[in-house]
Design a protein around this motif. Sequence first.
Motif, PDB file in Angstrom:
ATOM      1  N   VAL A  64      -1.075  12.046   2.824  1.00  0.00           N
ATOM      2  CA  VAL A  64      -0.903  10.443   3.681  1.00  0.00           C
ATOM      3  C   VAL A  64      -2.202   9.681   2.508  1.00  0.00           C
ATOM      4  O   VAL A  64      -1.569   8.607   2.046  1.00  0.00           O
ATOM      5  CB  VAL A  64      -1.882  10.095   4.848  1.00  0.00           C
ATOM      6  N   VAL A  65      -3.335  10.547   2.339  1.00  0.00           N
ATOM      7  CA  VAL A  65      -4.466   9.609   1.659  1.00  0.00           C
ATOM      8  C   VAL A  65      -4.247   9.549   0.078  1.00  0.00           C
ATOM      9  O   VAL A  65      -3.687   7.830  -0.658  1.00  0.00           O
ATOM     10  CB  VAL A  65      -5.797   9.890   1.026  1.00  0.00           C
ATOM     11  N   ASN A  66      -3.276  10.391  -0.562  1.00  0.00           N
ATOM     12  CA  ASN A  66      -3.294   9.808  -2.132  1.00  0.00           C
ATOM     13  C   ASN A  66      -1.871   8.559  -2.505  1.00  0.00           C
ATOM     14  O   ASN A  66      -1.952   8.086  -3.035  1.00  0.00           O
ATOM     15  CB  ASN A  66      -2.941  11.162  -3.044  1.00  0.00           C
ATOM     16  N   LEU A  67      -0.751   9.456  -1.387  1.00  0.00           N
ATOM     17  CA  LEU A  67       0.205   7.795  -0.721  1.00  0.00           C
ATOM     18  C   LEU A  67      -0.115   6.355  -0.447  1.00  0.00           C
ATOM     19  O   LEU A  67      -0.081   5.650  -1.395  1.00  0.00           O
ATOM     20  CB  LEU A  67       1.071   8.124  -0.096  1.00  0.00           C
ATOM     21  N   TYR A  68      -1.209   6.385   0.234  1.00  0.00           N
ATOM     22  CA  TYR A  68      -1.663   5.048   0.730  1.00  0.00           C
ATOM     23  C   TYR A  68      -2.544   4.807  -1.393  1.00  0.00           C
ATOM     24  O   TYR A  68      -1.900   3.652  -1.532  1.00  0.00           O
ATOM     25  CB  TYR A  68      -3.166   5.369   1.475  1.00  0.00           C
ATOM     26  N   ARG A  70      -0.932   5.425  -4.238  1.00  0.00           N
ATOM     27  CA  ARG A  70      -0.135   5.586  -5.396  1.00  0.00           C
ATOM     28  C   ARG A  70       0.474   4.278  -4.908  1.00  0.00           C
ATOM     29  O   ARG A  70       0.987   3.023  -5.973  1.00  0.00           O
ATOM     30  CB  ARG A  70       0.716   6.443  -4.926  1.00  0.00           C
ATOM     31  N   CYS A  71      -0.230   3.362  -3.159  1.00  0.00           N
ATOM     32  CA  CYS A  71       1.231   2.550  -3.100  1.00  0.00           C
ATOM     33  C   CYS A  71      -0.064   1.368  -3.469  1.00  0.00           C
ATOM     34  O   CYS A  71       0.430  -0.194  -2.828  1.00  0.00           O
ATOM     35  CB  CYS A  71       1.372   2.723  -2.100  1.00  0.00           C
ATOM     36  N   TYR A  72      -1.398   1.342  -3.552  1.00  0.00           N
ATOM     37  CA  TYR A  72      -2.410  -0.233  -4.066  1.00  0.00           C
ATOM     38  C   TYR A  72      -2.526  -0.150  -2.683  1.00  0.00           C
ATOM     39  O   TYR A  72      -2.639  -1.354  -2.474  1.00  0.00           O
ATOM     40  CB  TYR A  72      -1.846  -0.774  -4.816  1.00  0.00           C
ATOM     41  N   GLY A  73      -2.531   0.281  -1.122  1.00  0.00           N
ATOM     42  CA  GLY A  73      -2.362  -0.062  -0.029  1.00  0.00           C
ATOM     43  C   GLY A  73      -1.452  -0.967   0.945  1.00  0.00           C
ATOM     44  O   GLY A  73      -0.356  -0.037   0.446  1.00  0.00           O
ATOM     45  N   ARG A  74      -1.387  -2.272   0.801  1.00  0.00           N
ATOM     46  CA  ARG A  74       0.017  -2.654   1.571  1.00  0.00           C
ATOM     47  C   ARG A  74       0.794  -3.441   1.037  1.00  0.00           C
ATOM     48  O   ARG A  74       2.153  -3.949   0.708  1.00  0.00           O
ATOM     49  CB  ARG A  74      -0.525  -3.751   1.657  1.00  0.00           C
ATOM     50  N   TYR A  75       0.779  -2.746  -0.821  1.00  0.00           N
ATOM     51  CA  TYR A  75       1.569  -3.174  -2.180  1.00  0.00           C
ATOM     52  C   TYR A  75       2.379  -3.074  -2.089  1.00  0.00           C
ATOM     53  O   TYR A  75       3.863  -3.574  -2.404  1.00  0.00           O
ATOM     54  CB  TYR A  75       0.800  -3.433  -3.584  1.00  0.00           C
ATOM     55  N   ALA A  76       3.023  -1.513  -2.397  1.00  0.00           N
ATOM     56  CA  ALA A  76       4.224  -0.596  -2.811  1.00  0.00           C
ATOM     57  C   ALA A  76       4.803   0.367  -1.476  1.00  0.00           C
ATOM     58  O   ALA A  76       4.192   0.053  -0.254  1.00  0.00           O
ATOM     59  CB  ALA A  76       4.017   0.119  -3.643  1.00  0.00           C
ATOM     60  N   GLY A  77       6.036   0.021  -1.345  1.00  0.00           N
ATOM     61  CA  GLY A  77       7.014   0.971  -0.422  1.00  0.00           C
ATOM     62  C   GLY A  77       6.607   1.697  -0.541  1.00  0.00           C
ATOM     63  O   GLY A  77       6.859   2.002  -1.491  1.00  0.00           O
ATOM     64  N   PHE A  78       7.666   2.823   0.450  1.00  0.00           N
ATOM     65  CA  PHE A  78       8.175   4.107   0.700  1.00  0.00           C
ATOM     66  C   PHE A  78       8.665   4.511   2.032  1.00  0.00           C
ATOM     67  O   PHE A  78       9.458   3.546   2.676  1.00  0.00           O
ATOM     68  CB  PHE A  78       6.440   4.764   0.439  1.00  0.00           C
ATOM     69  N   ARG A  79       9.079   5.754   2.202  1.00  0.00           N
ATOM     70  CA  ARG A  79      10.520   5.945   2.861  1.00  0.00           C
ATOM     71  C   ARG A  79       9.682   6.535   4.693  1.00  0.00           C
ATOM     72  O   ARG A  79       8.441   7.408   3.980  1.00  0.00           O
ATOM     73  CB  ARG A  79      11.143   6.980   2.790  1.00  0.00           C
ATOM     74  N   VAL A  80       9.565   6.455   5.231  1.00  0.00           N
ATOM     75  CA  VAL A  80       9.662   7.214   6.428  1.00  0.00           C
ATOM     76  C   VAL A  80      10.787   7.429   7.651  1.00  0.00           C
ATOM     77  O   VAL A  80      11.687   7.059   7.410  1.00  0.00           O
ATOM     78  CB  VAL A  80       8.546   6.524   7.061  1.00  0.00           C
ATOM     79  N   LYS A  81      10.276   9.049   7.930  1.00  0.00           N
ATOM     80  CA  LYS A  81      11.717   8.925   8.931  1.00  0.00           C
ATOM     81  C   LYS A  81      11.429   8.738  10.179  1.00  0.00           C
ATOM     82  O   LYS A  81      10.075   8.790  11.143  1.00  0.00           O
ATOM     83  CB  LYS A  81      11.987  11.420   8.746  1.00  0.00           C
ATOM     84  N   ALA A  82      12.316   8.104  10.796  1.00  0.00           N
ATOM     85  CA  ALA A  82      11.704   8.163  11.976  1.00  0.00           C
ATOM     86  C   ALA A  82      12.836   9.032  12.971  1.00  0.00           C
ATOM     87  O   ALA A  82      13.815   9.091  12.724  1.00  0.00           O
ATOM     88  CB  ALA A  82      13.153   6.863  12.555  1.00  0.00           C
ATOM     89  N   PHE A  83      11.863  10.266  13.690  1.00  0.00           N
ATOM     90  CA  PHE A  83      12.436  11.070  14.620  1.00  0.00           C
ATOM     91  C   PHE A  83      13.067  10.977  16.077  1.00  0.00           C
ATOM     92  O   PHE A  83      14.626  11.672  15.626  1.00  0.00           O
ATOM     93  CB  PHE A  83      11.012  11.876  14.888  1.00  0.00           C
ATOM     94  N   ASP A  84      13.306   9.165  15.789  1.00  0.00           N
ATOM     95  CA  ASP A  84      14.329   8.689  17.539  1.00  0.00           C
ATOM     96  C   ASP A  84      15.815   8.404  16.624  1.00  0.00           C
ATOM     97  O   ASP A  84      16.352   8.166  17.639  1.00  0.00           O
ATOM     98  CB  ASP A  84      13.483   8.054  18.296  1.00  0.00           C
ATOM     99  N   ASP A  85      15.645   8.485  15.004  1.00  0.00           N
ATOM    100  CA  ASP A  85      16.863   7.307  14.117  1.00  0.00           C
ATOM    101  C   ASP A  85      16.562   7.173  12.747  1.00  0.00           C
ATOM    102  O   ASP A  85      16.719   7.088  12.601  1.00  0.00           O
ATOM    103  CB  ASP A  85      16.464   6.313  14.982  1.00  0.00           C
ATOM    104  N   PHE A  86      17.754   9.143  12.926  1.00  0.00           N
ATOM    105  CA  PHE A  86      17.333   8.927  11.526  1.00  0.00           C
ATOM    106  C   PHE A  86      18.431   9.465  10.884  1.00  0.00           C
ATOM    107  O   PHE A  86      18.863   9.336   9.914  1.00  0.00           O
ATOM    108  CB  PHE A  86      16.537  10.498  11.266  1.00  0.00           C
TER     109      PHE A  86
END
Length: 215
Positions: A64-68, A70-86
């Motif tokens: 988690v922390v390294n991704l945060y 790499r994204c510069y906090g709120r700046y860059a986007g990334f993917r997340v899996k929604a376990f109820d809707d994927f």
Amino acid sequence: MPGEFLEQRIVGGVSYGSSYTDAYAVTITTTAGGAEYRKLVHPYPVRKFRLVFREALASMWADVVNLYHRCYGRYAGFRVKAFDDFTTAPDGRSAPTRTDQALTYVSSGVYQLVKTYGLDAAGIAIGRPSRVIYKPVSGTVLIAKNGALLVSGVTVDTTTGRVTISPAPAYPADTITGGCEFDIPVRFDVDLQVDQSAPAIRMLEGVELVELLQP
């Protein structure tokens, strides 16, 4: 304009207590007499996640922390899996099929993956909102023309969710449908907070993510 996007999925030990919401942008004006005038700003659900991670100190940075950072906090986007809707299946979890959803025509031979919500057996609705699928999972996309599975001539862009079919189907005579697994494009919506709950265990509470409608 859309910002930077990292084509990777957030991982880690998501714990019970995590939650998500689907929000619609609606402006409501109330008159002095109590009447309401409501305006739907856009007909798309915007998903927000509030995740709780229970992580070993050794894996917290990698997950988690390294991704945060790499994204510069709120700046860059990334993917997340929604376990109820994927998946594109109506229940969001069953295996996708080639006829799950009607694809949106973009141009000759090019179609956009989407998922439509709000199915009602009685057909009661003022409309059915849809989510544009920008981030299909590689190797899961099934495409059909008039119900028949296409086994060749199909190219899927997993960064945009657009499908190119060659030779181009006849539009609008041919019906193009498809199904897939997909991730939600998101960004961090708050600063990351790490709680030192034990010598070798860390809790990351209130990790808030918000969906990007145009990643």
